[in-house]
Design a protein around this motif. Structure first.
Motif, PDB file in Angstrom:
ATOM      1  N   LYS A 141     -44.224 -12.464 -42.117  1.00 55.95           N
ATOM      2  CA  LYS A 141     -44.323 -11.334 -43.037  1.00 55.95           C
ATOM      3  C   LYS A 141     -43.041 -10.506 -42.994  1.00 55.95           C
ATOM      4  O   LYS A 141     -42.340 -10.458 -41.995  1.00 55.95           O
ATOM      5  N   LYS A 142     -42.763  -9.848 -44.094  1.00 57.23           N
ATOM      6  CA  LYS A 142     -41.445  -9.258 -44.301  1.00 57.23           C
ATOM      7  C   LYS A 142     -41.203  -7.936 -43.593  1.00 57.23           C
ATOM      8  O   LYS A 142     -40.060  -7.499 -43.496  1.00 57.23           O
ATOM      9  N   LYS A 143     -42.250  -7.280 -43.088  1.00 61.18           N
ATOM     10  CA  LYS A 143     -42.066  -5.941 -42.534  1.00 61.18           C
ATOM     11  C   LYS A 143     -42.280  -5.902 -41.026  1.00 61.18           C
ATOM     12  O   LYS A 143     -43.404  -5.943 -40.543  1.00 61.18           O
ATOM     13  N   PRO A 144     -41.205  -5.822 -40.235  1.00 59.06           N
ATOM     14  CA  PRO A 144     -41.349  -5.669 -38.777  1.00 59.06           C
ATOM     15  C   PRO A 144     -41.719  -4.234 -38.431  1.00 59.06           C
ATOM     16  O   PRO A 144     -41.413  -3.300 -39.183  1.00 59.06           O
ATOM     17  N   THR A 145     -42.382  -4.052 -37.304  1.00 56.36           N
ATOM     18  CA  THR A 145     -42.751  -2.720 -36.853  1.00 56.36           C
ATOM     19  C   THR A 145     -43.002  -2.752 -35.351  1.00 56.36           C
ATOM     20  O   THR A 145     -42.871  -3.796 -34.723  1.00 56.36           O
ATOM     21  N   GLY A 146     -43.359  -1.622 -34.765  1.00 59.80           N
ATOM     22  CA  GLY A 146     -43.669  -1.591 -33.338  1.00 59.80           C
ATOM     23  C   GLY A 146     -43.192  -0.324 -32.667  1.00 59.80           C
ATOM     24  O   GLY A 146     -42.349   0.412 -33.196  1.00 59.80           O
ATOM     25  N   THR A 147     -43.749  -0.080 -31.488  1.00 55.60           N
ATOM     26  CA  THR A 147     -43.412   1.129 -30.726  1.00 55.60           C
ATOM     27  C   THR A 147     -42.419   0.880 -29.599  1.00 55.60           C
ATOM     28  O   THR A 147     -41.873   1.832 -29.050  1.00 55.60           O
ATOM     29  N   LEU A 148     -42.193  -0.384 -29.239  1.00 53.43           N
ATOM     30  CA  LEU A 148     -41.315  -0.678 -28.106  1.00 53.43           C
ATOM     31  C   LEU A 148     -39.858  -0.747 -28.557  1.00 53.43           C
ATOM     32  O   LEU A 148     -39.195  -1.780 -28.467  1.00 53.43           O
ATOM     33  N   SER A 172     -44.391 -10.355 -31.047  1.00 52.89           N
ATOM     34  CA  SER A 172     -43.122  -9.688 -30.785  1.00 52.89           C
ATOM     35  C   SER A 172     -41.972 -10.654 -31.005  1.00 52.89           C
ATOM     36  O   SER A 172     -42.059 -11.831 -30.648  1.00 52.89           O
ATOM     37  N   ILE A 173     -40.902 -10.155 -31.586  1.00 53.34           N
ATOM     38  CA  ILE A 173     -39.695 -10.974 -31.750  1.00 53.34           C
ATOM     39  C   ILE A 173     -38.955 -10.951 -30.426  1.00 53.34           C
ATOM     40  O   ILE A 173     -38.530  -9.891 -29.959  1.00 53.34           O
ATOM     41  N   PHE A 188     -39.948 -16.642 -30.498  1.00 52.52           N
ATOM     42  CA  PHE A 188     -41.272 -16.121 -30.176  1.00 52.52           C
ATOM     43  C   PHE A 188     -41.779 -16.809 -28.912  1.00 52.52           C
ATOM     44  O   PHE A 188     -41.471 -17.976 -28.660  1.00 52.52           O
ATOM     45  N   PHE A 189     -42.552 -16.078 -28.116  1.00 49.66           N
ATOM     46  CA  PHE A 189     -43.135 -16.591 -26.878  1.00 49.66           C
ATOM     47  C   PHE A 189     -44.645 -16.446 -27.012  1.00 49.66           C
ATOM     48  O   PHE A 189     -45.149 -15.337 -27.224  1.00 49.66           O
ATOM     49  N   SER A 190     -45.364 -17.554 -26.901  1.00 46.91           N
ATOM     50  CA  SER A 190     -46.781 -17.544 -27.253  1.00 46.91           C
ATOM     51  C   SER A 190     -47.676 -18.133 -26.175  1.00 46.91           C
ATOM     52  O   SER A 190     -47.287 -19.050 -25.446  1.00 46.91           O
ATOM     53  N   ILE A 191     -48.891 -17.606 -26.125  1.00 56.06           N
ATOM     54  CA  ILE A 191     -49.937 -18.179 -25.304  1.00 56.06           C
ATOM     55  C   ILE A 191     -50.704 -19.190 -26.156  1.00 56.06           C
ATOM     56  O   ILE A 191     -50.696 -19.119 -27.386  1.00 56.06           O
ATOM     57  N   LYS A 192     -51.345 -20.157 -25.515  1.00 63.77           N
ATOM     58  CA  LYS A 192     -52.186 -21.124 -26.213  1.00 63.77           C
ATOM     59  C   LYS A 192     -53.650 -20.743 -25.971  1.00 63.77           C
ATOM     60  O   LYS A 192     -54.108 -20.756 -24.832  1.00 63.77           O
ATOM     61  N   VAL A 193     -54.327 -20.398 -27.030  1.00 59.15           N
ATOM     62  CA  VAL A 193     -55.727 -19.997 -26.925  1.00 59.15           C
ATOM     63  C   VAL A 193     -56.593 -21.131 -27.463  1.00 59.15           C
ATOM     64  O   VAL A 193     -56.552 -21.411 -28.663  1.00 59.15           O
ATOM     65  N   PRO A 194     -57.374 -21.827 -26.612  1.00 60.64           N
ATOM     66  CA  PRO A 194     -58.241 -22.908 -27.092  1.00 60.64           C
ATOM     67  C   PRO A 194     -59.187 -22.403 -28.183  1.00 60.64           C
ATOM     68  O   PRO A 194     -59.887 -21.410 -27.999  1.00 60.64           O
ATOM     69  N   GLY A 195     -59.130 -23.053 -29.311  1.00 58.46           N
ATOM     70  CA  GLY A 195     -59.998 -22.647 -30.408  1.00 58.46           C
ATOM     71  C   GLY A 195     -59.528 -21.418 -31.148  1.00 58.46           C
ATOM     72  O   GLY A 195     -60.225 -20.926 -32.037  1.00 58.46           O
ATOM     73  N   PHE A 238     -42.233  -6.163 -33.638  1.00 59.18           N
ATOM     74  CA  PHE A 238     -43.000  -7.377 -33.859  1.00 59.18           C
ATOM     75  C   PHE A 238     -43.183  -7.625 -35.353  1.00 59.18           C
ATOM     76  O   PHE A 238     -42.976  -6.733 -36.187  1.00 59.18           O
ATOM     77  N   VAL A 239     -43.563  -8.867 -35.681  1.00 61.13           N
ATOM     78  CA  VAL A 239     -43.896  -9.236 -37.057  1.00 61.13           C
ATOM     79  C   VAL A 239     -45.219  -9.998 -37.041  1.00 61.13           C
ATOM     80  O   VAL A 239     -45.668 -10.471 -35.991  1.00 61.13           O
ATOM     81  N   MET A 240     -45.825 -10.117 -38.195  1.00 62.79           N
ATOM     82  CA  MET A 240     -47.022 -10.933 -38.342  1.00 62.79           C
ATOM     83  C   MET A 240     -46.583 -12.333 -38.728  1.00 62.79           C
ATOM     84  O   MET A 240     -45.788 -12.508 -39.661  1.00 62.79           O
ATOM     85  N   ILE A 241     -47.068 -13.342 -38.003  1.00 66.08           N
ATOM     86  CA  ILE A 241     -46.715 -14.722 -38.340  1.00 66.08           C
ATOM     87  C   ILE A 241     -47.973 -15.540 -38.570  1.00 66.08           C
ATOM     88  O   ILE A 241     -49.051 -15.228 -38.059  1.00 66.08           O
ATOM     89  N   GLY A 242     -47.824 -16.593 -39.361  1.00 66.78           N
ATOM     90  CA  GLY A 242     -48.939 -17.478 -39.666  1.00 66.78           C
ATOM     91  C   GLY A 242     -48.424 -18.857 -40.004  1.00 66.78           C
ATOM     92  O   GLY A 242     -47.209 -19.123 -39.938  1.00 66.78           O
ATOM     93  N   LEU A 243     -49.346 -19.732 -40.380  1.00 62.15           N
ATOM     94  CA  LEU A 243     -48.989 -21.096 -40.739  1.00 62.15           C
ATOM     95  C   LEU A 243     -49.466 -21.407 -42.154  1.00 62.15           C
ATOM     96  O   LEU A 243     -50.514 -20.908 -42.586  1.00 62.15           O
ATOM     97  N   PRO A 244     -48.727 -22.245 -42.879  1.00 62.01           N
ATOM     98  CA  PRO A 244     -49.174 -22.649 -44.214  1.00 62.01           C
ATOM     99  C   PRO A 244     -50.487 -23.422 -44.120  1.00 62.01           C
ATOM    100  O   PRO A 244     -50.800 -24.047 -43.114  1.00 62.01           O
ATOM    101  N   GLY A 245     -51.242 -23.402 -45.205  1.00 67.41           N
ATOM    102  CA  GLY A 245     -52.476 -24.172 -45.259  1.00 67.41           C
ATOM    103  C   GLY A 245     -53.694 -23.293 -45.366  1.00 67.41           C
ATOM    104  O   GLY A 245     -53.745 -22.208 -44.784  1.00 67.41           O
ATOM    105  N   GLY A 246     -54.676 -23.758 -46.119  1.00 67.55           N
ATOM    106  CA  GLY A 246     -55.892 -22.982 -46.273  1.00 67.55           C
ATOM    107  C   GLY A 246     -55.748 -21.956 -47.383  1.00 67.55           C
ATOM    108  O   GLY A 246     -54.650 -21.634 -47.821  1.00 67.55           O
TER     109      GLY A 246
END
Length: 269
Positions: free
Chosen positions: A105-112, A67-68, A79-86, A50-58
């Motif tokens: 983010k540039k560094k992927p990691t994970g146990t799977l 997870s990739i 990426f496959f995502s759930i929609k969390v209200p708020g 997996f990697v850490m992802i975010g959006l520009p702004g703020g």
């Protein structure tokens, strides 16, 4: 920028991030969607990480672990995502469109990852909801079938419509010119639903406890001599599946010490 504003360009991205473009967005239900992005030329990862992802702004972008879902050989990232209200991230993420920018983010990691498992005959991938994402990567990786004779992917969702991503991914895999020929005879997709009428209306933990899973598949119960397990899902599900694996005599593995099963603890869906 407010939390609900549309994602826009970023003038100075964090130095530990790639800025990539969204190439596709597909919504399955009011709770689930997938998206694909361009892939940084320098990004290397193992299928299942997996990697850490975010959006520009703020002033300080919010990042979450994703997870990739695409295999390591893919030219793009999925990426496959759930929609969390708020939700700090998904409230905006669910509104992305083709051409928008994503921070990765540039560094992927994970146990799977396959490296964390000892050699075996049969590989179970147990998932709930969007926990199927790392397995969508692994089932499309030829190395998975080089290491295991049988691959059993399971997914438990609340409603039938939520199975669509997994069903579409498996269907496309069978037709894939790179992996389809080797995957088709070895891969089984076992689905269950908990809140609607369905052929299998129960949780995967129940199917393991009662033996229903193994009876349906025509195989023996979990055996540390032959079986390996990967687990990704809700906190409760991962806890229960881990206990079931331990009760069957399987030992938890890691990148440093491969063994019989692994659990992804960073899953956010």
């Amino acid at each position: 920028m407010s939390d609900t504003a549309a994602p826009g360009a970023i003038a100075a991205p964090p130095v530990d991030c790639h800025v990539e473009r969204v190439t596709l967005v597909e919504h399955y239900t009011d709770r689930l969607f997938r998206f694909r992005t361009t892939r940084p030329a320098s990004l290397r990862f193992r299928s299942g990480e997996f990697v850490m992802i975010g959006l520009p702004g703020g002033e300080r972008p919010v990042f979450r672990a994703y997870s990739i879902a695409s295999p390591s050989w893919d030219d793009e990232l999925e990426f496959f995502s759930i929609k969390v209200p708020g939700g700090p991230l998904t409230e905006r993420l669910q509104r992305i469109a083709e051409g928008d920018e994503i921070l990765i983010k540039k560094k992927p990691t994970g146990t799977l990852v396959l490296d964390a498992l000892a050699p075996g005959k049969r590989l179970y991938m147990l998932s709930t909801g969007t926990g199927i994402a790392p397995f969508a990567s692994l089932i499309r990786d030829p190395e998975t079938y080089e290491k295991f004779d049988e691959v059993i992917l399971t997914q438990t969702c609340r409603r039938v419509a939520e199975l669509a991503y997994g069903e579409n991914t498996v269907r496309a895999l069978v037709e894939d010119p790179l992996v389809g020929e080797i995957a088709a005879p070895r891969l089984t997709f076992y689905t269950t639903v908990t809140r609607e009428p369905y052929a299998r209306t129960f949780r995967i933990t129940e199917a393991i406890e009662t033996g229903r899973l193994f009876a349906d598949l025509g195989v023996k119960p979990l055996d540390p001599e032959t079986d390996r397990v990967m687990i990704c899902g809700s906190i409760e599900m991962t806890k229960d599946c881990r206990a079931l694996c331990t009760a069957a005599g399987l030992e938890e593995g890691s990148n440093a010490k491969p063994a019989h099963f692994v659990v992804e603890r960073a899953f956010v869906g």
